[in-house]
Design an enzyme around this catalytic site. Structure first.
Site, mmCIF file in Angstrom:
data_model
loop_
_atom_site.group_PDB
_atom_site.id
_atom_site.type_symbol
_atom_site.label_atom_id
_atom_site.label_comp_id
_atom_site.label_asym_id
_atom_site.label_seq_id
_atom_site.Cartn_x
_atom_site.Cartn_y
_atom_site.Cartn_z
ATOM 1 N N SER A 52 3.206 -0.857 3.674
ATOM 2 C CA SER A 52 3.042 -2.200 4.287
ATOM 3 C C SER A 52 3.572 -3.178 3.223
ATOM 4 O O SER A 52 3.132 -3.150 2.040
ATOM 5 C CB SER A 52 1.726 -2.571 4.829
ATOM 6 O OG SER A 52 1.222 -1.457 5.649
ATOM 7 N N GLU A 57 -7.847 9.891 16.069
ATOM 8 C CA GLU A 57 -8.188 11.334 15.564
ATOM 9 C C GLU A 57 -9.000 11.387 14.484
ATOM 10 O O GLU A 57 -10.352 12.130 14.384
ATOM 11 C CB GLU A 57 -6.962 12.386 15.705
ATOM 12 C CG GLU A 57 -6.153 12.300 17.132
ATOM 13 C CD GLU A 57 -5.405 11.087 17.588
ATOM 14 O OE1 GLU A 57 -5.325 10.492 16.604
ATOM 15 O OE2 GLU A 57 -5.025 11.316 18.526
ATOM 16 N N SER A 62 -5.873 6.575 12.198
ATOM 17 C CA SER A 62 -5.760 7.011 13.742
ATOM 18 C C SER A 62 -6.986 7.256 14.561
ATOM 19 O O SER A 62 -8.034 7.671 13.911
ATOM 20 C CB SER A 62 -4.735 8.234 13.816
ATOM 21 O OG SER A 62 -5.565 9.341 13.333
ATOM 22 N N GLN A 82 0.800 -1.262 -0.029
ATOM 23 C CA GLN A 82 0.006 -0.065 -0.009
ATOM 24 C C GLN A 82 0.953 1.371 0.129
ATOM 25 O O GLN A 82 1.846 1.437 1.063
ATOM 26 C CB GLN A 82 -0.996 -0.009 1.215
ATOM 27 C CG GLN A 82 -2.078 1.130 1.381
ATOM 28 C CD GLN A 82 -2.899 1.093 2.618
ATOM 29 O OE1 GLN A 82 -2.509 0.296 3.131
ATOM 30 N NE2 GLN A 82 -3.985 1.897 2.541
ATOM 31 N N GLY A 83 0.767 2.064 -0.984
ATOM 32 C CA GLY A 83 1.453 3.264 -1.206
ATOM 33 C C GLY A 83 0.617 4.611 -0.994
ATOM 34 O O GLY A 83 0.557 5.173 -2.048
ATOM 35 N N TYR A 84 0.149 4.832 0.198
ATOM 36 C CA TYR A 84 -0.613 5.897 0.678
ATOM 37 C C TYR A 84 0.315 6.923 1.273
ATOM 38 O O TYR A 84 0.427 8.139 0.663
ATOM 39 C CB TYR A 84 -1.709 5.360 1.363
ATOM 40 C CG TYR A 84 -2.911 5.253 0.832
ATOM 41 C CD1 TYR A 84 -2.762 4.660 -0.696
ATOM 42 C CD2 TYR A 84 -4.214 4.757 1.287
ATOM 43 C CE1 TYR A 84 -4.217 4.345 -1.257
ATOM 44 C CE2 TYR A 84 -5.242 4.561 0.456
ATOM 45 C CZ TYR A 84 -5.268 4.249 -0.778
ATOM 46 O OH TYR A 84 -6.337 3.969 -1.284
ATOM 47 N N SER A 85 0.729 6.607 2.521
ATOM 48 C CA SER A 85 1.234 7.778 3.365
ATOM 49 C C SER A 85 2.649 8.228 3.119
ATOM 50 O O SER A 85 3.321 7.430 1.989
ATOM 51 C CB SER A 85 1.421 7.053 4.781
ATOM 52 O OG SER A 85 0.241 6.825 5.494
ATOM 53 N N GLU A 101 -11.731 -1.689 3.746
ATOM 54 C CA GLU A 101 -10.503 -2.214 4.819
ATOM 55 C C GLU A 101 -11.278 -2.737 6.144
ATOM 56 O O GLU A 101 -10.373 -3.521 6.769
ATOM 57 C CB GLU A 101 -9.623 -0.895 5.319
ATOM 58 C CG GLU A 101 -8.406 -1.156 5.957
ATOM 59 C CD GLU A 101 -7.508 0.079 6.221
ATOM 60 O OE1 GLU A 101 -6.245 -0.188 6.403
ATOM 61 O OE2 GLU A 101 -8.082 1.175 6.162
#
Length: 404
Positions: free
Chosen positions: A169, A384, A382, A132-135, A252
């Site tokens: 990941s 938040e 998260s 997964q290439g998100y963050s 997810e």
């Protein structure tokens, strides 16, 4: 919420339970039981990959996929049964989770027939693994702030991707990564993003594992420097990747997360057993905390089942009723508390590594549980972010001020 199982569901539970018991009792697979769990992702990757391919050969991967895409087309409750029985059998943790539960459903929902024909069969057979290439370093929970850029090279018919991803990941053993990149110069926030499928085994891609406190390296930094992928490997329309990215995140919180409660029950039982063995159970504070965790876990499972029943009835969505966000908040907080109680039970022994070599970093299961569970309220969205989703999208409260 009707939790009664039909005769077909009961028969299915017996089928998968018997098959797993038989397979995991064999000399070939018995040694893999329990391997690869949270904080232990580095264990026996090749052997677990072979196990996953064994599952595929017997039709036990992608069980919830429609039959036209090679899955079993199981009902929602049968998917729950499958994942619960898999967890109860203490089967090795999979290596194909991102492909099976995220990429596959996303391609079914947003991909072209050509993309589905190219990518779904290798996921089903566990021949290609996904990361997964998100963050990014400056865009973790704030996904709309990604800076990775993608430019379409008309001369070659390829996307050229430049940027850095972090907390990627499984990138260290995967063949493909799905990437959110800014493909329209000057665009901001949710606009001008594209959802790209990028091969990892190429010049221009560097993967650097991030060693975690638990000793594993599930997460990675990925540097993309002139990395290329075919023009046809954009999912959805170019510049419209935000909707695809959000659609993927909606998958997810699927039925496999509910099966976590079975693993959690096993972990809790292990902490209770240790408390009985070392006398910590005689402390009324410890005993009270363990009892509370047991009751809370039952409530969490009921909450998860209620959310799934709402989803099955069309009463909820990823943002609509907020069931997925609520479930994430409750299980993540519970698991962190379990890790804390595990250290309370361990006492002074929890402060020392357990191996014969004093210099070796050899954690026991409860030390690993404590360290890994500190991340539960951060990864996968998260606390938040989940609270903001519930406040703004479900309850209709004003948006959080920027910089707050």
């Amino acid at each position: 919420m009707d939790l009664a199982y039909s005769d077909d569901d009961v028969a299915f539970r017996s089928e998968i339970r018997t098959w797993l018991e038989d397979q995991l009792a064999s000399a070939e697979w018995a040694g893999l039981k329990g391997l690869g769990g949270p904080g232990r992702d580095h264990e026996a990757i090749d052997e677990r990959l072979a196990w996953n391919r064994h599952l595929a050969a017997h039709g036990w991967t992608c069980v919830g996929w429609p039959t036209e895409h090679g899955g079993r087309g199981l009902s929602l409750w049968q998917q729950v049964i499958f994942h619960e029985e898999y967890a109860r059998a203490d089967a090795p943790h999979g290596v194909n989770h991102l492909g099976e539960t995220l990429v596959g459903p996303t391609l079914m929902a947003f991909g072209t027939p050509e993309q589905q024909a190219r990518f779904l069969p290798p996921i089903l057979a566990v021949d290609e693994l996904w990361a997964q290439g998100y963050s990014e370093p400056g865009a973790g929970s704030d996904l709309a702030n990604v800076q990775t850029k993608a430019v379409l090279d008309e001369s070659t018919g390829e996307w050229v991707v430049d940027g850095q991803k972090v907390w990627t990941s499984n990138a260290h053993f995967s063949q493909w990564v799905f990437v959110i990149a800014r493909s329209e110069p000057g665009s901001r926030r949710h606009q001008g993003l594209s959802f790209l499928l990028v091969p990892l085994d190429q010049e221009g891609v560097e993967v650097r594992p991030i060693e975690q406190l638990t000793g594993g390296s599930e997460f990675n930094e990925v540097f993309l420097t002139g990395a290329r992928t075919a023009a046809a490997h954009v999912v959805g329309a170019p510049g419209q990747g935000w909707g695809v990215a959000m659609g993927l995140l909606g998958f997810e919180r699927g039925v496999s997360t509910l099966a976590q409660t079975v693993d959690y029950a096993r972990e809790l039982a292990g902490v209770v057993e240790r408390a009985r063995a070392n006398g910590a159970i005689d402390d009324p504070v410890v005993r009270d905390r363990l009892a509370a965790l047991k009751v809370e876990l039952s409530v969490i499972r009921s909450q998860g089942l209620r959310g799934l029943s709402q989803l099955a009835g069309g009463e909820d969505s990823a943002a609509g009723g907020g069931a997925g966000s609520i479930f994430k908040l409750v299980w993540a907080g519970w698991h962190r508390r379990l890790g804390e109680v595990a250290m309370q039970v361990a006492g002074a022994d929890g402060l020392l590594t357990q191996g014969a070599d004093p210099a070796a970093y050899d954690l026991d299961e409860h030390q690993r549980l404590f360290l890994f569970s500190r991340a539960d309220t951060i990864y996968g969205g998260s606390d938040e972010v989940q609270k903001n989703i519930l406040a703004e999208r479900v309850l209709g409260l004003p948006r959080e001020p920027k910089g707050a």
